[in-house]
Design an enzyme around this catalytic site. Sequence first.
Site, PDB file in Angstrom:
ATOM      1  N   ASP A  19       0.860  -1.171   0.000  1.00  0.00           N
ATOM      2  CA  ASP A  19       0.000   0.000   0.000  1.00  0.00           C
ATOM      3  C   ASP A  19       0.905   1.233   0.000  1.00  0.00           C
ATOM      4  OD1 ASP A  19      -1.692   2.117   0.526  1.00  0.00           O
ATOM      5  OD2 ASP A  19      -2.712   1.165   2.217  1.00  0.00           O
ATOM      6  N   SER A  32      -4.095  14.533 -13.192  1.00  0.00           N
ATOM      7  CA  SER A  32      -5.369  14.263 -13.853  1.00  0.00           C
ATOM      8  C   SER A  32      -5.962  15.544 -14.398  1.00  0.00           C
ATOM      9  CB  SER A  32      -6.365  13.632 -12.866  1.00  0.00           C
ATOM     10  OG  SER A  32      -7.673  13.588 -13.404  1.00  0.00           O
ATOM     11  N   TYR A  41     -10.822  14.360  -4.651  1.00  0.00           N
ATOM     12  CA  TYR A  41      -9.916  13.840  -5.688  1.00  0.00           C
ATOM     13  C   TYR A  41      -9.315  14.984  -6.499  1.00  0.00           C
ATOM     14  CZ  TYR A  41      -8.273  11.241  -9.761  1.00  0.00           C
ATOM     15  OH  TYR A  41      -7.503  10.723 -10.766  1.00  0.00           O
ATOM     16  N   LYS A  99      -5.330  16.100  -6.806  1.00  0.00           N
ATOM     17  CA  LYS A  99      -4.620  16.147  -8.080  1.00  0.00           C
ATOM     18  C   LYS A  99      -4.086  17.555  -8.360  1.00  0.00           C
ATOM     19  CE  LYS A  99      -4.746  11.887  -9.260  1.00  0.00           C
ATOM     20  NZ  LYS A  99      -3.475  11.119  -9.375  1.00  0.00           N
TER      21      LYS A  99
END
Length: 287
Positions: free
Chosen positions: A93, A172, A184, A188
């Site tokens: 991980d 992204s 998210y 990014k």
Amino acid sequence: MQDVFDHAGWHGCTRGAQMMNTGHDRERRGTTGRFAGRRFMVTGGSRGLGEHVVRLLLSEGARVATCARKPEPLEVLRSSLDAPADLFVRALDVSVPELLDRFVEDAVSALGGLDGVVACAGGAQGRGIAEASAEDWAATWRMNVGHVARLVSTSAPHLRETGGGSIVVVASVSGWKPGPQAQYGSAKAAQIHMVASLARELAPGGIRVNAVSPGSMLVAGKRWDRMRREDPLAFERFRAEFPGGELVRPEEVADVIAFLLSDQSRAVTGINLPVDRGQNAPTPEGY
């Protein structure tokens, strides 16, 4: 998975990692390809974009170390390489700093040095702001921002030892074109800012740092591929976000990453390079 050594003089793999190569293939590949003799590390390399990057680098003569959360896809990747290849794999991980540190050190030892790094692992947890918990936000930032910060910190000394190198962070389109979910997109966006800052900080050591921001990629079995098969009308509407009517393919993004790792981009650092076919909104939900 057990340790495997087929080439004398390679050291450093620990239990839970594998190296596959043969002397014949090493000799053949070591003298050909854009990356002949180069050593690269790719996080999140067992599937999707990361797998395309790993396969491309191997095909051009590099030795590669990669990791992913589950061991099974790594084993599938390793066993699928018909012509023998130099590949170090480990399941871990990346959001756990101690595990990531150990992977970097063991991989560098096995590869015999380091010339480039690709931070491809990432992801998101939770839904919209009303439903997402504090842990959803923290986990998303650990997977993206924390993972990249630790990977760069641990690998930079090894890159300096070999005279410099290239680091590519996979960000992204969501990092600069707003869309759900905010945890998210903001993570990014932080990666993109980190790249600009780290490029200046690491430049004296000969290390270049760049970001690649893929648009929505058509990856087999993933969200957009499932939409294409299960809800063709919704997929057609989403295609309208792309001026050319086609989603990005992972091999197209892998080619750009390879360029940023290569000597052809030796004057390029601190940039965020979109590979999105001019995509407008990053999701069917729009901005």
